[in-house]
Structures are given as C-alpha cells and as structure tokens.
Design a protein around this motif. Structure first.
Motif, short mmCIF file in Angstrom:
data_model
loop_
_atom_site.label_atom_id
_atom_site.label_comp_id
_atom_site.label_asym_id
_atom_site.label_seq_id
_atom_site.Cartn_x
_atom_site.Cartn_y
_atom_site.Cartn_z
N LEU A 207 37.29 63.25 69.75
CA LEU A 207 37.42 61.83 69.42
C LEU A 207 38.79 61.30 69.83
CD1 LEU A 207 36.18 59.34 68.03
CD2 LEU A 207 37.13 60.18 65.86
N GLY A 208 39.83 62.09 69.56
CA GLY A 208 41.19 61.65 69.86
C GLY A 208 41.46 61.53 71.34
N PHE A 209 41.16 62.59 72.10
CA PHE A 209 41.43 62.54 73.53
C PHE A 209 40.49 61.56 74.24
CE2 PHE A 209 43.48 66.74 72.81
CZ PHE A 209 44.72 66.43 73.35
N GLY A 210 39.24 61.51 73.81
CA GLY A 210 38.31 60.56 74.41
C GLY A 210 38.74 59.12 74.19
N SER A 211 39.16 58.78 72.96
CA SER A 211 39.60 57.42 72.67
C SER A 211 40.89 57.08 73.41
CB SER A 211 39.82 57.26 71.15
OG SER A 211 38.62 57.46 70.44
N LEU A 212 41.79 58.06 73.51
CA LEU A 212 43.04 57.84 74.24
C LEU A 212 42.77 57.51 75.70
CD1 LEU A 212 46.15 57.96 74.50
CD2 LEU A 212 45.91 60.43 74.89
N VAL A 213 41.93 58.30 76.34
CA VAL A 213 41.63 58.07 77.74
C VAL A 213 40.92 56.72 77.93
CG1 VAL A 213 40.28 58.90 79.71
CG2 VAL A 213 41.58 60.51 78.33
N TYR A 214 40.00 56.39 77.03
CA TYR A 214 39.29 55.11 77.14
C TYR A 214 40.27 53.94 77.03
CZ TYR A 214 35.97 51.34 76.34
OH TYR A 214 35.26 50.18 76.45
N ALA A 215 41.18 54.00 76.06
CA ALA A 215 42.15 52.91 75.90
C ALA A 215 43.05 52.78 77.13
CB ALA A 215 43.00 53.15 74.65
N GLY A 225 46.38 43.73 74.64
CA GLY A 225 46.15 43.10 73.35
C GLY A 225 44.69 42.90 73.02
N ASP A 226 43.80 43.34 73.89
CA ASP A 226 42.36 43.19 73.64
C ASP A 226 41.94 43.97 72.40
OD1 ASP A 226 39.50 42.59 74.82
OD2 ASP A 226 39.51 44.73 74.33
N GLY A 227 41.00 43.40 71.65
CA GLY A 227 40.60 44.01 70.38
C GLY A 227 40.06 45.42 70.54
N TRP A 228 39.16 45.63 71.53
CA TRP A 228 38.57 46.96 71.71
C TRP A 228 39.62 47.97 72.15
CZ3 TRP A 228 34.47 48.50 69.49
CH2 TRP A 228 33.40 47.62 69.27
N VAL A 229 40.53 47.54 73.01
CA VAL A 229 41.59 48.46 73.44
C VAL A 229 42.45 48.88 72.25
CG1 VAL A 229 43.69 48.65 74.84
CG2 VAL A 229 41.65 47.54 75.79
N LEU A 230 42.78 47.93 71.39
CA LEU A 230 43.58 48.25 70.21
C LEU A 230 42.82 49.16 69.25
CD1 LEU A 230 45.21 44.75 69.50
CD2 LEU A 230 46.29 46.78 70.48
N VAL A 231 41.50 48.92 69.12
CA VAL A 231 40.69 49.77 68.24
C VAL A 231 40.69 51.21 68.74
CG1 VAL A 231 38.33 50.28 67.52
CG2 VAL A 231 39.23 47.95 67.32
N PHE A 232 40.44 51.39 70.03
CA PHE A 232 40.39 52.76 70.58
C PHE A 232 41.77 53.42 70.55
CE2 PHE A 232 36.23 51.54 72.18
CZ PHE A 232 35.52 52.73 72.07
N ALA A 234 44.06 52.85 68.29
CA ALA A 234 44.28 53.23 66.89
C ALA A 234 43.47 54.47 66.52
CB ALA A 234 43.90 52.06 65.98
N VAL A 235 42.22 54.52 66.99
CA VAL A 235 41.39 55.70 66.73
C VAL A 235 42.03 56.94 67.35
CG1 VAL A 235 39.17 56.81 67.25
CG2 VAL A 235 39.23 54.43 66.49
N ALA A 236 42.58 56.80 68.55
CA ALA A 236 43.23 57.93 69.20
C ALA A 236 44.41 58.44 68.39
CB ALA A 236 43.70 57.53 70.61
N VAL A 237 45.25 57.52 67.93
CA VAL A 237 46.42 57.92 67.14
C VAL A 237 45.99 58.62 65.85
CG1 VAL A 237 48.39 57.05 65.82
CG2 VAL A 237 47.92 56.14 68.11
N LEU A 238 45.03 58.03 65.15
CA LEU A 238 44.58 58.61 63.89
C LEU A 238 43.88 59.95 64.10
CD1 LEU A 238 43.21 55.38 62.14
CD2 LEU A 238 45.33 56.60 61.61
N ALA A 239 43.01 60.02 65.10
CA ALA A 239 42.25 61.25 65.32
C ALA A 239 43.16 62.37 65.79
CB ALA A 239 41.14 61.00 66.34
N LEU A 240 44.09 62.09 66.70
CA LEU A 240 45.00 63.14 67.17
C LEU A 240 45.96 63.57 66.06
CD1 LEU A 240 45.75 61.90 70.80
CD2 LEU A 240 44.31 63.81 70.10
N GLY A 241 46.37 62.62 65.24
CA GLY A 241 47.20 63.00 64.08
C GLY A 241 46.44 63.89 63.12
N ALA A 242 45.16 63.53 62.87
CA ALA A 242 44.32 64.36 62.01
C ALA A 242 44.09 65.73 62.64
CB ALA A 242 42.99 63.67 61.75
N PHE A 243 43.94 65.77 63.95
CA PHE A 243 43.75 67.03 64.66
C PHE A 243 44.94 67.97 64.45
CE2 PHE A 243 44.41 69.37 68.75
CZ PHE A 243 43.36 70.26 68.61
#
Length: 485
Positions: A207-215, A225-232, A234-243
């Motif tokens: 989830l973390g690496f996939g979201s990072l690459v997508y963003a 500043g696009d909403g989807w880019v910011l969402v992905f 944020a998911v990357a930061v949270l998921a990689l931190g959790a990892f």
C-alpha cells in the motif's frame, strides 16, 4: 548432472542472466517506442508516462513481497511463476489496441518482474558458494543486467522502425519461453528457513510503495495540489510509517531494518536509488527530444546510445574487479561522480546540438552507470546471511525502482506546466529549458550522494556487521566480509 558441477553452474548463470537481461531491457526499450505508441493509440504525455510507470508501480510495490514469497514457498518456484507472468504480459502488451490495454499489460509485466527479480540474486548466492566464484558470477549477472539497460534504446529504435512499436514487447516472448525452459531444467530448489507470514508488513509495504509511486506519477500531470494526489501521498506516508513500526516489532519481519544500520549496505542502497533517480529520469525524455525536436528516426536515436553500451560492457567487469580487490568505495564514488558530470554536461546542449559535440556525455554517463551496478550487487550478497539474500535483493531493487520513478516524476513536474499538449505542439524552447533544469537537479543529487557515500564507506569507521547493529542474526552461514577501502 551434479548440482555443483561447473557445467550446471554455468547453465544456472545463463538462465538467470538471460531473464534479468530481458527484465532490464524492458525497463528502457519501451522509451524509443513512446512517440509511435502516442501516435497509434492517441496518447499524450500522461498516457505515455503510464506506459512506463505502470510497470514501475507494481514492480516497486511488490518487490519486497516477491522476496518474502520466495523465502516461504521456494525461490525457484516463485522465480518461474514470475517469469511466466512477465512473458505473458509481454505478449499481451504487443497485442494491445488501446492505451488502457497496454498499461494493464505493463502492470502484469511488473508483477512478474517483482516475483522473479529477488529470487535471481538469491539463487546465485546459493549456487555459487565460494567467495571469489560468487563475486565473478554476481559481477557477470550485474553486467548483463546493466547491458540490458544500455541496449534497450539501441535495439528498440531499429525494431520500431522495421516492425512497429509492438515489436519491443514481442522480443521478450521467445527470450522468456527459452529462459523458462532452461530454468525448469537447471535451477535448484533449496530449503528456505521456516518463517511466519508477516501479513501486516505485506499489506503496508504494498500500500505504501504503491501509493507513493502513484502520487509521484500523477502529481506532475494533475498538479501537486490535486485532491487525489494529496490523498495518495498521505496514504503513502501513513502506510510506510506503519510499515516501519510493524517491522520494528515483528518477530519475523519481511524487512530486517538493521539492513540500514550497516553503513556499507546503506551506502550501496543509496547509490542504487540516486543513480536510478538521475539516469532513468534523463533516459525517459531523451528519446522524445531526439525524435520530437531533433527529427531523428527511432533507429538513429537508438544507435546514438551505442557508445554508452560499449563503455558499460567495459565498466561493469572493471568495477567488479575493483570491488573484489579493494571494496566498493572507489567504484561507487567514481560511478556517482561520472553520472553527475554526464548529466551536467547534458544541460549544455539543445535541440540544435550535433552528435559529435555531446557524444562524450553518453560515454561519461555509461561509464558511470557501469561502475555502480556490480558493486551494489556484490556488496549486498557479501554482507548479508544467506537466508536474508532474497530480502536484501528485494530491498535494493525496490529503492532502485522507486528512485527511477522519482526521477521521471521530477522531469514530469518540470515539463507538465509547459507542455499540456502533445509533444509536437510543445515549444522547443520550453522543452529544452525543462530538460536542462531537470538534468542539473539530477546531476546535483548525484554529486552530493558521491560525497555522502565516500564518507559512509571511508576506512576505519567501525568493524564488521555483527550482532544487534548489523543484518546478520547469527554466525551460521557467514561468508567473508568485503573490505571497505
């Protein structure tokens, strides 16, 4: 045939080299076909980026998972599965009739590559047990991989001119089939250590690496500043931190974070990341510049890379010999510095430049790349325990792949504001200006990294990697350490 016989070892090495050559070739051979793909499938810069980055998205997200699956279910079995998926994805890409179908096929190729790559180096570690023999084998394996990257533009241009863009995918099919047949015959299966499935680690890493690459892919196109880019993001930061938190607490982590506590392994991993950042970013847009602005044919643009290929062939074994004799410090620092000089030199030329004027840039970049590939692989295989070879290989390759994605994203961020239209409608001045700014940034990052790696790997900074501070969990299966000099 004896598993340890020279002939059997040679066939194992041939099978692994052939498949890695194919995987590396596919990383860059597509670049020369991008203008034709754009024309035939009516795709703009964003769509073409996804043809390249869709592969990277899955590859980067699942490499660590591929290494773990090999440890759990057998590296031979997972390697063969990955090779079959990669070959099938290549055929599907060649048959694609739309940009969506092509990107989907590239995702399948990325899945196959994520499964076969970690097992390749781990199998080498198992088959070639003597230190010098293993260093030679890893050096050849790395050199062939680097050669695949260098030959991509050279082979891709004539293929596109003669047979169309689909041929850059068809070329993988016979190589993949022949490699699979040979691998089934000669690759050994060996016992893997019993381990628990790190399900949370698998989930958060993908989830973390996939979201990072997508963003990183969508940021330059949609806007940061696009909403989807910011969402992905944020998911990357949270998921990689959790990892990271999960792996620190796991009894049997999929990624032993002590890997990064070893200064030599850390320096090697950093080198792989930054070289990919600079060089993959540059090679994505160079074919577009040569064909779209300079008016070169795909064949001419491909043949222009021959000098780079030639020096990689020379530099890869040279760097392996230097690493075996004196450690990875000199070849890694020299390779980073040469890549920095090459990218800086590239920024001196525009669309009106003549080939003899900037061929030195290609020679310099090629020699720099060739000097880094082999030392990174030898370092990883020399400083981790055998049971961690798959994890270490997957870690380094993940960082390389993410580095390449970041590099392309940086160039995309520079270009997109100036070129929302297809390439032929973009202004020449804007293209050249964007390219110059991006390669200067890449060159600067490589130069800084050369200094950092020189400091990390300088002699006398601590002893072997043992105990809690290192990657090795015990003395079992320990191999001699390479010298840091």
């Amino acid at each position: 045939m004896e598993e340890s016989s020279p002939r059997r070892k040679g066939l194992v090495l041939a099978a692994l080299c052939a498949t890695m050559f194919m995987a590396m070739l596919d990383n860059v051979i597509v670049n020369n076909a991008l203008p034709r793909i754009g024309e035939d499938l009516h795709a703009g810069i964003s769509g073409l980026q996804w043809v390249v980055e869709g592969y990277s998205l899955v590859y980067a997200a699942l490499l660590l998972t591929g290494g773990t699956l090999g440890d759990l279910y057998g590296r031979r079995r997972i390697f063969l599965t990955g090779l079959a998926l990669f070959t099938a994805g290549s055929a599907a890409a060649a048959l694609s009739g739309s940009i969506g179908m092509l990107v989907t096929a590239r995702l399948l190729q990325g899945l196959g590559a994520a499964l076969l790559t970690p097992g390749s180096l781990a199998i080498l570690r198992h088959v070639f047990t003597e230190e010098r023999e293993r260093a030679r084998a890893v050096g050849l394996w790395s050199g062939v991989s680097a050669l695949g990257l260098a030959l991509g533009p050279v082979v891709g241009g004539p293929l596109v001119d003669t047979f169309g863009w689909a041929s850059v995918f068809w070329i993988n099919v016979p190589i993949g089939v022949a490699g699979w047949v040979l691998a089934v015959s000669v690759l050994p299966e060996f016992a893997t250590r019993a381990r628990r499935i790190d399900a949370p680690g698998q989930l958060f890493s993908a989830l973390g690496f996939g979201s990072l690459v997508y963003a990183l892919i969508e940021g330059p196109t949609r806007g940061w500043g696009d909403g989807w880019v910011l969402v992905f993001a944020a998911v990357a930061v949270l998921a990689l931190g959790a990892f990271v938190m999960v792996e620190l607490r796991a009894l049997d982590p999929m990624l032993d974070l002590r890997f990064f506590g070893d200064r030599v392994l850390g320096g090697a991993a950093l080198t792989g990341f930054v070289v990919s950042f600079g060089m993959f970013g540059a090679t994505f847009f160079l074919p577009l510049m040569m064909q779209g602005l300079m008016g070169w044919s795909p064949s001419d643009a491909g043949l222009a890379g021959l000098p780079m290929t030639a020096v990689i062939v020379v530099a890869a074994p040279l760097s392996g010999a230097l690493t075996s004799r004196g450690g990875p410090r000199v070849p890694l620092v020299a390779g980073l510095a040469l890549c920095a000089v090459g990218l800086g030199g590239l920024s001196l030329y525009g669309a009106d430049a003549r080939y003899p004027e900037y061929v030195w840039v290609l020679l310099t970049m090629g020699f720099g790349m060739g000097m880094t590939f082999t030392p990174v692989s030898i370092t990883v295989m020399s400083r981790v325990a055998p049971e961690q070879a798959g994890m270490a290989s997957a870690t380094v390759n993940t960082l390389r792949e993410v580095g390449g994605v970041v590099g392309v994203a940086v160039l995309g961020a520079v270009f997109t504001g100036r070129m929302s239209a297809p390439l032929h409608e973009a202004t020449e001045a804007a293209f050249v200006e964007g390219l110059h700014l991006a390669v200067r940034c890449g060159g600067g990052a490589l130069a800084v990294t050369a200094v950092v790696v020189a400091v990390l790997l300088r002699p006398g900074r601590g002893g072997p990697v043992d105990g809690p501070a290192g990657v090795r969990a015990s003395g079992a299966g320990r191999q001699p350490e390479i010298t840091v000099s």
